[in-house]
Design a protein around this motif. Structure first.
Motif, mmCIF file in Angstrom:
data_model
loop_
_atom_site.group_PDB
_atom_site.id
_atom_site.type_symbol
_atom_site.label_atom_id
_atom_site.label_comp_id
_atom_site.label_asym_id
_atom_site.label_seq_id
_atom_site.Cartn_x
_atom_site.Cartn_y
_atom_site.Cartn_z
ATOM 1 N N GLN A 83 0.884 -1.168 0.000
ATOM 2 C CA GLN A 83 0.000 0.000 0.000
ATOM 3 C C GLN A 83 0.922 1.218 0.000
ATOM 4 O OE1 GLN A 83 -3.269 -0.939 0.152
ATOM 5 N NE2 GLN A 83 -3.925 1.130 -0.314
ATOM 6 N N GLY A 84 0.714 2.146 -0.926
ATOM 7 C CA GLY A 84 1.579 3.311 -1.037
ATOM 8 C C GLY A 84 1.565 4.172 0.215
ATOM 9 N N ARG A 85 2.734 4.661 0.602
ATOM 10 C CA ARG A 85 2.839 5.531 1.779
ATOM 11 C C ARG A 85 2.754 6.983 1.365
ATOM 12 N NH1 ARG A 85 7.847 3.209 5.390
ATOM 13 N NH2 ARG A 85 6.788 1.375 6.156
ATOM 14 N N LYS A 86 2.160 7.781 2.237
ATOM 15 C CA LYS A 86 2.134 9.221 2.023
ATOM 16 C C LYS A 86 3.411 9.821 2.591
ATOM 17 C CE LYS A 86 -2.842 9.838 2.029
ATOM 18 N NZ LYS A 86 -3.374 8.516 2.172
ATOM 19 N N LYS A 87 3.631 11.085 2.309
ATOM 20 C CA LYS A 87 4.861 11.746 2.730
ATOM 21 C C LYS A 87 5.035 11.726 4.248
ATOM 22 C CE LYS A 87 7.509 15.502 0.918
ATOM 23 N NZ LYS A 87 7.470 16.709 0.102
ATOM 24 N N GLU A 88 3.932 11.978 4.978
ATOM 25 C CA GLU A 88 4.048 11.999 6.446
ATOM 26 C C GLU A 88 4.311 10.604 7.001
ATOM 27 O OE1 GLU A 88 -0.345 12.263 5.324
ATOM 28 O OE2 GLU A 88 1.453 13.365 4.803
ATOM 29 N N ASP A 89 3.811 9.572 6.326
ATOM 30 C CA ASP A 89 4.108 8.207 6.761
ATOM 31 C C ASP A 89 5.584 7.886 6.568
ATOM 32 O OD1 ASP A 89 1.435 7.872 7.360
ATOM 33 O OD2 ASP A 89 0.963 6.928 5.429
ATOM 34 N N LYS A 90 6.158 8.391 5.483
ATOM 35 C CA LYS A 90 7.585 8.172 5.243
ATOM 36 C C LYS A 90 8.419 8.872 6.310
ATOM 37 C CE LYS A 90 7.156 7.701 0.251
ATOM 38 N NZ LYS A 90 7.549 8.245 -1.043
ATOM 39 N N ARG A 91 7.986 10.083 6.691
ATOM 40 C CA ARG A 91 8.698 10.800 7.760
ATOM 41 C C ARG A 91 8.641 10.015 9.068
ATOM 42 N NH1 ARG A 91 5.792 16.056 6.331
ATOM 43 N NH2 ARG A 91 7.046 16.895 4.651
ATOM 44 N N HIS A 92 7.479 9.455 9.343
ATOM 45 C CA HIS A 92 7.316 8.665 10.569
ATOM 46 C C HIS A 92 8.233 7.440 10.525
ATOM 47 C CE1 HIS A 92 5.829 5.987 13.542
ATOM 48 N NE2 HIS A 92 4.782 6.714 13.863
ATOM 49 N N ALA A 93 8.340 6.783 9.358
ATOM 50 C CA ALA A 93 9.207 5.614 9.221
ATOM 51 C C ALA A 93 10.668 5.997 9.436
ATOM 52 C CB ALA A 93 9.022 4.979 7.843
ATOM 53 N N ILE A 94 11.072 7.151 8.926
ATOM 54 C CA ILE A 94 12.456 7.619 9.119
ATOM 55 C C ILE A 94 12.714 7.889 10.596
ATOM 56 C CG2 ILE A 94 14.051 9.529 8.670
ATOM 57 C CD1 ILE A 94 12.770 9.739 5.880
ATOM 58 N N ALA A 95 11.769 8.560 11.269
ATOM 59 C CA ALA A 95 11.928 8.860 12.691
ATOM 60 C C ALA A 95 12.003 7.578 13.507
ATOM 61 C CB ALA A 95 10.778 9.735 13.171
ATOM 62 N N GLU A 96 11.164 6.597 13.196
ATOM 63 C CA GLU A 96 11.168 5.318 13.914
ATOM 64 C C GLU A 96 12.489 4.587 13.714
ATOM 65 O OE1 GLU A 96 9.894 2.344 16.368
ATOM 66 O OE2 GLU A 96 8.891 4.259 15.972
ATOM 67 N N ARG A 97 12.995 4.586 12.480
ATOM 68 C CA ARG A 97 14.266 3.922 12.192
ATOM 69 C C ARG A 97 15.416 4.604 12.936
ATOM 70 N NH1 ARG A 97 14.961 4.385 6.340
ATOM 71 N NH2 ARG A 97 15.866 6.387 6.866
ATOM 72 N N ASP A 98 15.417 5.952 12.954
ATOM 73 C CA ASP A 98 16.465 6.688 13.678
ATOM 74 C C ASP A 98 16.405 6.401 15.171
ATOM 75 O OD1 ASP A 98 17.331 7.733 11.308
ATOM 76 O OD2 ASP A 98 16.373 9.699 11.599
ATOM 77 N N TRP A 99 15.184 6.334 15.722
ATOM 78 C CA TRP A 99 15.043 6.062 17.152
ATOM 79 C C TRP A 99 15.552 4.661 17.485
ATOM 80 C CZ3 TRP A 99 15.369 6.900 21.866
ATOM 81 C CH2 TRP A 99 14.810 6.075 22.819
ATOM 82 N N GLN A 100 15.242 3.677 16.654
ATOM 83 C CA GLN A 100 15.717 2.317 16.904
ATOM 84 C C GLN A 100 17.251 2.262 16.865
ATOM 85 O OE1 GLN A 100 13.968 -0.230 17.920
ATOM 86 N NE2 GLN A 100 12.025 0.852 17.727
#
Length: 164
Positions: A133-150
Motif C-alpha cells: 500500500q503506497g505511503r504518504k509523505k508523512e508516513d515516510k517521515r514517521h518511518a524515518i523517525a522510527e528507524r532513527d530512534w531504533q
C-alpha cells in the motif's frame, strides 16, 4: 549482496538484487515467493550479482503476473545469444495466488512490489513479491523517525553495557 560466492566469483545462493526503496515507499502487507522465467545467459548474469530492481514493478498481462523494468545486464562470458536487459519476465505463481493478488490490486488499490531476487538453496532464481500500500509523505517521515530512534536506542544500550 549477501550471498555465498563460489570460486568463479558467482553467487550460488543468497540475495542477488534488493529493492530497499520499495520497502520505504510502500507499506508491505504480505509477501510471497515466485519463480522467474529466465534464459541461460540471464541466470549467469544474475549470479554475477550486477542486476538492479529498484525501478522494477510487477503487473498483470494476459492473466499472468510479469516483472517489468528489472535490469539484468548482458552476460559477457562469450555467449552468442543476446537478450534485452530490461525485457518483461514472467513470474511463476499458482493460479490461486495470482487471483488473490490481482483481486487485492483491483479491490484495494494495492501494488505488487518486487522486493528482492535471490537464489534458494537448490540454486533456483526466485523473486520475493510484496503486496504494498503506497505511503504518504508523512508516513515516510514517521518511518524515518522510527528507524532513527531504533538506531539511537541500540547505541545507547551498547554504550551503557560498556560502562558497567
Amino acid at each position: 549482496m549477501a550471498g555465498k560466492k563460489e570460486k568463479s566469483g558467482m553467487i550460488s545462493h543468497g540475495i542477488v538484487a534488493q529493492n530497499r526503496k520499495g520497502r520505504f515507499d510502500y507499506t508491505i502487507l504480505e509477501t510471497t515467493e515466485a519463480g522467474i522465467v529466465l534464459k541461460g545467459p540471464e541466470v549467469k548474469s544474475l549470479r554475477l550479482g550486477r542486476s538492479t530492481i529498484t525501478e522494477a514493478y510487477a503487473a498483470e498481462r494476459d492473466g499472468e503476473i510479469w516483472l517489468f523494468n528489472a535490469y539484468i545486464p548482458e552476460y559477457q562470458g562469450g555467449v552468442l545469444s543476446r537478450f534485452e536487459p530490461r525485457a518483461p519476465r514472467k513470474l511463476l505463481m499458482h493460479k490461486k495466488q495470482i487471483a488473490h493478488y490481482l483481486s487485492a490490486v483491483t479491490r484495494a488499490g494495492a501494488s505488487l512490489v518486487p522486493l528482492d531476487i535471490h537464489f534458494n538453496d537448490r540454486g533456483v532464481a526466485k523473486v520475493t513479491i510484496g503486496l504494498g500500500q503506497g505511503r504518504k509523505k508523512e508516513d515516510k517521515r514517521h518511518a524515518i523517525a522510527e528507524r532513527d530512534w531504533q538506531r539511537d536506542k541500540a547505541r545507547l544500550i551498547r554504550s551503557k553495557g560498556r560502562d558497567y
